[in-house]
Design a protein around this motif. Sequence first.
Motif, PDB file in Angstrom:
ATOM      1  N   GLU A  68       0.738 -27.781 -47.712  1.00 46.06           N
ATOM      2  CA  GLU A  68      -0.014 -29.010 -47.516  1.00 46.06           C
ATOM      3  C   GLU A  68       0.782 -30.218 -48.000  1.00 46.06           C
ATOM      4  O   GLU A  68       0.810 -31.263 -47.351  1.00 46.06           O
ATOM      5  CB  GLU A  68      -1.347 -28.928 -48.258  1.00 46.06           C
ATOM      6  N   GLN A  69       1.450 -30.057 -49.142  1.00 47.39           N
ATOM      7  CA  GLN A  69       2.253 -31.150 -49.680  1.00 47.39           C
ATOM      8  C   GLN A  69       3.411 -31.491 -48.750  1.00 47.39           C
ATOM      9  O   GLN A  69       3.724 -32.657 -48.521  1.00 47.39           O
ATOM     10  CB  GLN A  69       2.793 -30.776 -51.064  1.00 47.39           C
TER      11      GLN A  69
ATOM     12  N   ASN B 158       2.068 -33.349 -45.725  1.00 47.37           N
ATOM     13  CA  ASN B 158       1.777 -34.745 -46.070  1.00 47.37           C
ATOM     14  C   ASN B 158       3.062 -35.557 -46.216  1.00 47.37           C
ATOM     15  O   ASN B 158       3.118 -36.724 -45.813  1.00 47.37           O
ATOM     16  CB  ASN B 158       0.976 -34.806 -47.373  1.00 47.37           C
ATOM     17  N   GLU B 159       4.102 -34.926 -46.800  1.00 45.60           N
ATOM     18  CA  GLU B 159       5.373 -35.620 -46.965  1.00 45.60           C
ATOM     19  C   GLU B 159       6.023 -35.900 -45.609  1.00 45.60           C
ATOM     20  O   GLU B 159       6.595 -36.976 -45.393  1.00 45.60           O
ATOM     21  CB  GLU B 159       6.314 -34.770 -47.830  1.00 45.60           C
TER      22      GLU B 159
ATOM     23  N   ILE C 137       4.433 -36.367 -42.794  1.00 45.07           N
ATOM     24  CA  ILE C 137       3.663 -37.459 -42.186  1.00 45.07           C
ATOM     25  C   ILE C 137       4.088 -38.797 -42.791  1.00 45.07           C
ATOM     26  O   ILE C 137       4.274 -39.791 -42.084  1.00 45.07           O
ATOM     27  CB  ILE C 137       2.151 -37.226 -42.390  1.00 45.07           C
ATOM     28  N   ARG C 138       4.254 -38.809 -44.115  1.00 43.31           N
ATOM     29  CA  ARG C 138       4.649 -40.046 -44.790  1.00 43.31           C
ATOM     30  C   ARG C 138       6.046 -40.505 -44.348  1.00 43.31           C
ATOM     31  O   ARG C 138       6.269 -41.685 -44.072  1.00 43.31           O
ATOM     32  CB  ARG C 138       4.642 -39.849 -46.307  1.00 43.31           C
TER      33      ARG C 138
END
Length: 330
Positions: A156-157, A160-161, A163-164
């Motif tokens: 998940e991390q 998210n990274e 996407i960022r």
Amino acid sequence: MGSDRDTLLGMGFDQSRVDWAMKATGNRGLQPAMDHILANEGKPVPDPGSVTEAPASSGGAMDVDDDEDAEALKALGVSAGSEVEAKSIKCSICSKVFRNTALANFHAEKSGHDQFEESTEEIKPLTEEEKKERLEELRAKMGEKRAKKAVEDAKEQKANEDIRRKAGKDMTQIREDLQAKEIMKEQEQKRRDKIEDAKAKAAVKAQIEADKKARVEKAAREKALREGRSVEATPAAAIPKPAAATSSSNAKEARIQIRLASGGQPLTTTLPSESPLQAVADFVTSQNTSIDASSLSFTQSFPRKTFTQADFSKTLKELGLTPSAALMAS
């Protein structure tokens, strides 16, 4: 109770979950508490006041006449006899023996087995070796659960990274595109300004030549008159016109350079050719607030002209200030 509770806490279980297990099993020892923790793994811990404390067991016997146990046994397919003292519940399919109906229910949910019977077989307390084995089993299961959660959290991390980072790249690309467009716009403006400056210089040069020739002709006429000779008029077509005169009426914009009587850097603005001279005055006063707008006037050197407040309503095209002009503000 204290040693069993301390043992479970030492394994890393949450204190509230341990207290829930001890209270729900009636403090019957380490094994029931561990069974309860396994059976309720993943469930939220209820409010302590809502937990019904199970009655303490005497010798491990289970009275099948108890309403709650009787209903549980009935749900498992066990017929409760009023004169039978059941000390355990046995799975008729796999022959596993359980201390109480809660554990039998848990086994039924996990295995899908639905046939149970009463048993007089008494489940002996766990030996120290069995306790250690059960503790190791619990530690292994908790370790697996934590490891699985750590892997899911890492995925998940990472997502998210990603996407960022993608959002950051998109914003960087947008900024670069905007900067490139601004640079192209500035370069195009500089090119147009350069062309207009060249036209203005050519027009001024042509006007100077025309004025020079007119002065020479005037001097020649005056000299001829003084000497009593006849003077031939110079055809108007022979007088050169400013190079930009033929195109000034078609210019859509006017680039105006204004010098201030007080000195300093000249001001430059580009306005539509249909703009009134008042727009130039407004620009000057917006750049220098010390100038009195009511008494402002402009002077053009070539050809020599002075524009007063009466001319401010006229357009730049009408005043011959297109495509470019240099004015002195006073």
